[in-house]
Scaffold this motif. Structure first.
Motif, PDB file in Angstrom:
ATOM      1  N   SER A   1      -6.422  12.223   5.831  1.00  0.00           N
ATOM      2  CA  SER A   1      -6.387  10.974   6.601  1.00  0.00           C
ATOM      3  C   SER A   1      -5.107  10.962   7.436  1.00  0.00           C
ATOM      4  O   SER A   1      -4.145  10.230   7.163  1.00  0.00           O
TER       5      SER A   1
ATOM      6  N   LYS B   1      -2.110  10.545   9.801  1.00  0.00           N
ATOM      7  CA  LYS B   1      -1.494   9.375  10.455  1.00  0.00           C
ATOM      8  C   LYS B   1      -0.894   9.788  11.799  1.00  0.00           C
ATOM      9  O   LYS B   1      -0.716  10.953  12.073  1.00  0.00           O
ATOM     10  N   TRP B   2      -0.561   8.781  12.609  1.00  0.00           N
ATOM     11  CA  TRP B   2       0.047   8.999  13.939  1.00  0.00           C
ATOM     12  C   TRP B   2      -0.714  10.088  14.697  1.00  0.00           C
ATOM     13  O   TRP B   2      -0.120  11.001  15.289  1.00  0.00           O
TER      14      TRP B   2
ATOM     15  N   HIS C   1       1.910   3.288   8.051  1.00  0.00           N
ATOM     16  CA  HIS C   1       0.531   3.703   7.775  1.00  0.00           C
ATOM     17  C   HIS C   1      -0.144   4.341   8.982  1.00  0.00           C
ATOM     18  O   HIS C   1      -1.359   4.500   8.995  1.00  0.00           O
TER      19      HIS C   1
ATOM     20  N   ASP D   1       4.095  13.553  13.829  1.00  0.00           N
ATOM     21  CA  ASP D   1       5.303  13.780  13.025  1.00  0.00           C
ATOM     22  C   ASP D   1       5.518  15.278  12.812  1.00  0.00           C
ATOM     23  O   ASP D   1       4.586  16.064  12.818  1.00  0.00           O
TER      24      ASP D   1
ATOM     25  N   PHE E   1       2.316  17.782  10.997  1.00  0.00           N
ATOM     26  CA  PHE E   1       1.353  17.563   9.914  1.00  0.00           C
ATOM     27  C   PHE E   1      -0.045  17.667  10.516  1.00  0.00           C
ATOM     28  O   PHE E   1      -0.400  16.897  11.409  1.00  0.00           O
TER      29      PHE E   1
ATOM     30  N   ARG F   1      -4.830   6.391  13.087  1.00  0.00           N
ATOM     31  CA  ARG F   1      -4.881   7.350  11.989  1.00  0.00           C
ATOM     32  C   ARG F   1      -6.335   7.688  11.682  1.00  0.00           C
ATOM     33  O   ARG F   1      -7.243   6.956  12.056  1.00  0.00           O
TER      34      ARG F   1
ATOM     35  N   TYR G   1      -1.995  21.705   0.044  1.00  0.00           N
ATOM     36  CA  TYR G   1      -3.033  20.907  -0.629  1.00  0.00           C
ATOM     37  C   TYR G   1      -4.186  21.802  -1.095  1.00  0.00           C
ATOM     38  O   TYR G   1      -5.317  21.693  -0.630  1.00  0.00           O
TER      39      TYR G   1
ATOM     40  N   PHE H   1       0.862  -1.190   0.000  1.00  0.00           N
ATOM     41  CA  PHE H   1       0.000   0.000   0.000  1.00  0.00           C
ATOM     42  C   PHE H   1       0.893   1.235   0.000  1.00  0.00           C
ATOM     43  O   PHE H   1       1.797   1.358   0.832  1.00  0.00           O
ATOM     44  N   PHE H   2       0.631   2.169  -0.909  1.00  0.00           N
ATOM     45  CA  PHE H   2       1.517   3.330  -1.061  1.00  0.00           C
ATOM     46  C   PHE H   2       1.717   4.050   0.278  1.00  0.00           C
ATOM     47  O   PHE H   2       0.860   3.993   1.167  1.00  0.00           O
ATOM     48  N   VAL H   3       2.856   4.724   0.376  1.00  0.00           N
ATOM     49  CA  VAL H   3       3.178   5.507   1.580  1.00  0.00           C
ATOM     50  C   VAL H   3       3.497   6.924   1.127  1.00  0.00           C
ATOM     51  O   VAL H   3       4.283   7.124   0.197  1.00  0.00           O
ATOM     52  N   ARG H   4       2.862   7.894   1.784  1.00  0.00           N
ATOM     53  CA  ARG H   4       3.182   9.295   1.489  1.00  0.00           C
ATOM     54  C   ARG H   4       3.439  10.009   2.817  1.00  0.00           C
ATOM     55  O   ARG H   4       2.499  10.314   3.553  1.00  0.00           O
TER      56      ARG H   4
ATOM     57  N   GLY I   1      -6.163  11.686   0.071  1.00  0.00           N
ATOM     58  CA  GLY I   1      -5.571  11.138   1.290  1.00  0.00           C
ATOM     59  C   GLY I   1      -5.034  12.119   2.320  1.00  0.00           C
ATOM     60  O   GLY I   1      -4.808  11.742   3.475  1.00  0.00           O
TER      61      GLY I   1
ATOM     62  N   HIS J   1       5.335  13.263   4.766  1.00  0.00           N
ATOM     63  CA  HIS J   1       5.985  14.572   4.632  1.00  0.00           C
ATOM     64  C   HIS J   1       7.214  14.655   5.513  1.00  0.00           C
ATOM     65  O   HIS J   1       8.143  15.405   5.223  1.00  0.00           O
TER      66      HIS J   1
HETATM   67  N1  MTE Z   1      -0.411  12.137   8.180  1.00  0.00           N
HETATM   68  C1  MTE Z   1       0.721  12.570   8.750  1.00  0.00           C
HETATM   69  N2  MTE Z   1       0.747  12.674  10.084  1.00  0.00           N
HETATM   70  N3  MTE Z   1       1.808  12.896   8.010  1.00  0.00           N
HETATM   71  C2  MTE Z   1       1.790  12.812   6.640  1.00  0.00           C
HETATM   72  O1  MTE Z   1       2.799  13.111   6.001  1.00  0.00           O
HETATM   73  N4  MTE Z   1       0.467  12.286   4.656  1.00  0.00           N
HETATM   74  C3  MTE Z   1      -0.905  12.387   4.157  1.00  0.00           C
HETATM   75  C4  MTE Z   1      -1.833  11.432   4.896  1.00  0.00           C
HETATM   76  N5  MTE Z   1      -1.635  11.530   6.304  1.00  0.00           N
HETATM   77  C5  MTE Z   1       0.601  12.365   6.017  1.00  0.00           C
HETATM   78  C6  MTE Z   1      -0.484  12.006   6.848  1.00  0.00           C
HETATM   79  C7  MTE Z   1      -1.013  12.105   2.744  1.00  0.00           C
HETATM   80  S1  MTE Z   1      -0.544  13.365   1.729  1.00  0.00           S
HETATM   81  C8  MTE Z   1      -1.559  10.948   2.262  1.00  0.00           C
HETATM   82  S2  MTE Z   1      -1.841  10.751   0.612  1.00  0.00           S
HETATM   83  C9  MTE Z   1      -1.903   9.833   3.139  1.00  0.00           C
HETATM   84  O2  MTE Z   1      -1.564  10.111   4.493  1.00  0.00           O
HETATM   85  C10 MTE Z   1      -1.178   8.582   2.714  1.00  0.00           C
HETATM   86  O3  MTE Z   1      -1.466   7.526   3.585  1.00  0.00           O
HETATM   87  P1  MTE Z   1      -0.542   6.220   3.507  1.00  0.00           P
HETATM   88  O4  MTE Z   1       0.889   6.657   3.605  1.00  0.00           O
HETATM   89  O5  MTE Z   1      -0.971   5.330   4.620  1.00  0.00           O
HETATM   90  O6  MTE Z   1      -0.838   5.600   2.169  1.00  0.00           O
END
Ligand code: MTE
Length: 358
Positions: free
Chosen positions: A200, A202-203, A184, A142, A155, A189, A223, A39-42, A197, A44
């Motif tokens: 959404s 994370k952390w 992820h 993060d 973020f 998250r 964004y 699953f892709f990871v993005r 995304g 920052h």
């Molecule tokens: N949440 C945090 N805390 N830091 C991040 O860099 N990237 C966002 C989002 N949530 C991000 C984040 C972006 S731009 C996307 S597209 C999705 O997480 C990617 O989720 P994934 O890495 O689980 O695929």
């Protein structure tokens, strides 16, 4: 244009090592559920290292009862499971013309998974929203630097109240039946189905209910759609709902096929209602025929489709797929250009060669 080197590492195509940005291979999209390892990871910023024994989620701001919930508290709340795809707003940016700056996502910035957790709404209701509540800010653990910004940022993204209170906006602790992986967002998250995304988060560390619009960097300066000729400092529309889109997952570009019947396969989705039609062209867009479109178990997951192609003569062919959603939105031949190449949903084209088997 920034330079990126792309390589396949394990089951992901790595665009950037640190912070990690890596894509789902198209061939892996050929299933209902994308495994976490593909699953892709993005990211920052670097992945934060979190110790679950002292981890907690704080809920503050315009609420009657500020809360601090640990992992077990969250697990004890009524849970919900939702199938939802996530797509990065910059996905397919590498195909935008004229070319733009940024990580050159080809098509790997999308994946579909089953998420389990607690509706954000349930946590907000426990805290009790005050009538002054306008937005819900979601902040990750993060942090780091962003180009052009002074100092460190975390973020953070906010949701308008209707999206925050939507019963399907989740605080997820599981992906495909297992605890989230660090990449992820372990331990918790956000999953905002139907939106690109970036919200959404994370952390997840803090939820702050605000009485004013949030103006953080990622939300109001990153964004956002910046059209050609836009004035500096003028308000920009933020990126939200997913555009209708489809990919061909088989064959892949450059495949050699033996003349005969082949099943072209793919996936399609939209953040504005289910996909109602996918059409396929095997002659560079001159003629189009309907593909067989499957329903998905969830309105937020992708739908799979197939098309039986009688490839009876040798030659070079450009295959294309075009999705239409129930609202009548259709994928364009060329997406509208914006400064960061966000939300590119132009038609996916795959060149292949057919050879006679003799
Ligand atoms: N949440 C945090 N805390 N830091 C991040 O860099 N990237 C966002 C989002 N949530 C991000 C984040 C972006 S731009 C996307 S597209 C999705 O997480 C990617 O989720 P994934 O890495 O689980 O695929």
């Amino acid at each position: 244009m920034s330079k990126v080197t792309s390589r396949v590492s394990g089951e992901l195509t790595v665009l950037n090592e640190d912070p990690l940005v890596a894509g789902t291979p198209l061939s892996t999209m050929d299933s209902e559920e994308t495994p976490a390892r593909s699953f892709f990871v993005r990211n920052h910023f670097p992945i934060p290292s979190l110790d679950i024994s002292n981890w907690g989620l704080s809920v503050t701001g315009e609420v009657e009862r500020p809360l601090r919930l640990n992992y077990d508290d969250l697990k004890r709340l009524p849970s919900k499971e939702i199938g939802a795809l996530l797509e990065c707003a910059g996905n397919s940016r590498a195909t935008v013309q004229p070319p733009i700056e940024g990580l050159l996502w080809d098509h790997g910035g999308v994946g579909s998974a089953r998420w389990a957790g607690v509706p954000l709404r349930a946590v907000l209701e426990r805290a009790g929203l005050l009538t002054t509540a306008k937005e819900v800010l979601l902040e990750g653990a993060d942090h780091g630097k962003e180009r052009g910004e002074a100092g460190e940022l975390s973020f953070a993204m906010s949701l308008p109240m209707d999206k925050a209170l939507h019963p399907d906006t989740l605080l997820a602790y599981e992906m495909n039946g297992e605890a989230l992986s660090p990449e992820h967002g372990y331990p918790l998250r956000v999953v905002v189905p139907g939106w690109y995304g970036m919200t959404s988060v994370k952390w997840l560390a803090n939820i702050k209910v605000l009485d004013h619009p949030f103006d953080g960097f990622h939300q109001t300066r990153y964004y956002v759609y910046v059209e050609e000729g836009a004035e500096n400092g003028s308000p920009k529309e933020r990126v939200t709902s997913l555009q209708v889109k489809s990919f061909i997952t088989w064959p892949d570009r450059g495949h050699l096929l033996v003349a005969g019947r082949h099943q072209i396969r793919g996936v399609a989705w939209s953040g504005r209602g289910p996909v109602s039609k996918v059409e396929v062209s095997t002659d560079d867009g001159r003629t189009w025929l309907d593909a067989n479109l499957e329903d998905s178990k969830s309105p937020y997951a992708w739908q799979r489709w197939g098309f039986s192609w009688e490839a009876d003569r040798p030659g070079y062919f450009l295959l294309r797929a075009r999705a239409t959603d129930r609202e009548g939105n259709v994928q364009p031949a060329k997406a509208q250009w914006n400064y960061r190449g966000f939300a590119n949903n132009s038609i996916h084209a795959v060149p292949v060669e057919v050879r006679s088997d003799r």
